[in-house]
Design a protein around this motif. Structure first.
Motif, short mmCIF file in Angstrom:
data_model
loop_
_atom_site.label_atom_id
_atom_site.label_comp_id
_atom_site.label_asym_id
_atom_site.label_seq_id
_atom_site.Cartn_x
_atom_site.Cartn_y
_atom_site.Cartn_z
N GLU A 1 0.87 -1.12 0.04
CA GLU A 1 -0.11 0.04 -0.22
C GLU A 1 1.12 1.33 0.24
OE1 GLU A 1 -3.33 2.23 2.85
OE2 GLU A 1 -2.72 0.01 3.05
N ARG B 1 2.45 1.90 -3.37
CA ARG B 1 1.36 2.57 -4.59
C ARG B 1 1.44 3.98 -4.15
NH1 ARG B 1 -1.98 -2.38 -3.57
NH2 ARG B 1 -1.54 -3.70 -5.56
N ALA B 2 1.08 4.19 -2.81
CA ALA B 2 1.10 5.91 -2.36
C ALA B 2 2.35 6.43 -2.76
CB ALA B 2 1.11 5.73 -1.04
N ILE C 1 4.50 5.95 -5.30
CA ILE C 1 4.50 6.00 -6.95
C ILE C 1 3.39 7.19 -7.26
CG2 ILE C 1 3.87 4.98 -9.09
CD1 ILE C 1 4.97 2.27 -7.63
N ASP C 2 2.10 7.29 -6.53
CA ASP C 2 1.10 8.12 -6.89
C ASP C 2 1.48 9.40 -6.57
OD1 ASP C 2 -0.54 6.02 -7.88
OD2 ASP C 2 -1.70 6.01 -5.85
N ALA C 3 2.26 9.68 -5.40
CA ALA C 3 2.63 11.13 -5.00
C ALA C 3 3.59 11.78 -5.79
CB ALA C 3 3.12 10.98 -3.48
N GLU D 1 4.11 10.83 -9.05
CA GLU D 1 3.37 11.10 -10.47
C GLU D 1 2.69 12.54 -10.32
OE1 GLU D 1 1.17 7.63 -11.28
OE2 GLU D 1 3.13 6.53 -12.16
N GLN D 2 1.91 12.67 -9.11
CA GLN D 2 1.35 14.09 -9.17
C GLN D 2 2.28 15.11 -9.13
OE1 GLN D 2 -1.45 13.66 -5.80
NE2 GLN D 2 -2.32 11.58 -6.29
N LEU E 1 5.20 12.79 0.85
CA LEU E 1 4.25 11.72 1.52
C LEU E 1 4.20 11.55 3.17
CD1 LEU E 1 1.87 9.81 0.49
CD2 LEU E 1 3.82 8.14 0.44
N VAL F 1 11.01 6.14 -5.56
CA VAL F 1 10.18 5.45 -6.41
C VAL F 1 10.63 4.22 -7.10
CG1 VAL F 1 8.87 5.76 -8.61
CG2 VAL F 1 9.26 7.72 -7.12
N GLN G 1 8.80 0.52 -6.95
CA GLN G 1 8.33 -0.28 -7.98
C GLN G 1 8.97 -1.96 -7.71
OE1 GLN G 1 10.14 2.21 -10.99
NE2 GLN G 1 8.25 3.04 -11.50
#
Length: 292
Positions: free
Chosen positions: A243, A246-247, A249-251, A253-254, A265, A275, A279
């Motif tokens: 979890e 994923r957070a 990577i999302d942070a 990318e944003q 984060l 990152v 991954q």
């Protein structure tokens, strides 16, 4: 040149004596990532020929499903080595495991012998690091051939060769383990920790497995089926780690979408290296999930 190998789960790597047909049958049902069908230490001299036949038959059978199936031959210079290596290569397991590999020249000699015996392309070499000489030359060993896929630590022999005494925490061989691990990472090959000998000491096993995971090993060699599931748990990313990955990577990318090169984060600074780690966590979790 650093090899980049596709990730394959090797959380649990169980030694099985190939002279024991009941053990070989049981192995087909275990939730183990990899099996080492042993022709060496676990097999008495008068059972070597039968063990070789059993291991090669198992490798040809296709009965072990998604488990990575390897055969450990007797070492270079032993009276059984040449016959073991030729038979194992012809049987075409996922890998041939060789004890006490001490140099890059030995790796090249082994690979040449495998190829001369007709080993298919998918049959890799796993080299055991069990001596001071091997530890000091581990990077050369790991880089010696593209067919070499994994270093396997032989910790019992390391203790013996160094003249050290076992104690919880493994301080006496920590440097050796970490040098071998660094060599494997530099060469881009897998590396698997040594065995834990007391099959009744579950707490001790977990402590040592967690140590190996924290240091960076891909998994652990095992001597008893009861150690398989604990090893699988220790060397797999937890649900919380997945979890968080994923957070991360999302942070990131944003942040990139907003023109920023770093992200935060929950107060943590997130950069490219974080990152990459995230991954890898997701790729590891996906590869493990694909086994079931």
């Amino acid at each position: 040149m650093t090899q980049q190998m596709a990730y394959r789960p090797r959380r649990s790597v169980l030694y099985m004596p190939s002279s024991n047909e009941r053990a070989l049958e049981k192995a087909k049902t275990l939730p183990v990532d990899a099996l080492i069908l042993d022709l060496e230490d676990a097999v008495a001299p008068d059972a070597k020929d039968a063990a070789r036949e059993n291991a090669c038959a198992a490798a040809r059978s296709g009965d072990y499903g998604r488990r990575e199936l390897t055969i450990r031959v007797n070492g270079l210079g032993s009276q059984w080595h040449d016959a073991d290596l030729a038979a194992a290569a012809a049987a075409g397991p996922d890998a041939i495991v060789v004890p006490k590999v001490n140099s890059a020249d030995e790796v090249r000699l082994l690979v040449a012998a495998m190829e001369a015996a007709g080993a298919p392309d998918h049959t890799r070499l796993w080299a055991m690091v069990e001596t001071p000489v091997a530890v000091l030359h581990a990077e050369e060993i790991a880089r010696a051939s593209d067919r070499l896929a994994c270093l396997v630590l032989g910790t019992n022999d390391l203790y013996k060769e160094i003249g050290a005494t076992f104690a919880p925490g493994r301080a006496a061989i920590a440097t050796s383990l970490q040098l071998a691990l660094l060599a494997a990472r530099a060469a881009g090959v897998a590396v698997v920790d040594g065995v834990f000998n007391d099959v009744k000491d579950g707490h001790g096993f977990l402590a040592e497995a967690r140590q190996g995971r924290e240091w960076g090993f891909d998994g652990k060699t095992l001597i008893h089926p009861g150690q398989v599931e604990p090893a699988n748990d220790v060397f797999a990313p937890s649900a919380a780690q997945v979890e968080d990955a994923r957070a991360v990577i999302d942070a990131f990318e944003q942040a990139q979408a907003q023109g920023r090169g770093v992200a935060t984060l929950n107060g943590r600074l997130i950069e490219n290296l974080h990152v990459d780690t995230a991954q890898k966590v997701l790729a590891t979790a996906e590869a493990i999930a694909a086994l079931s």
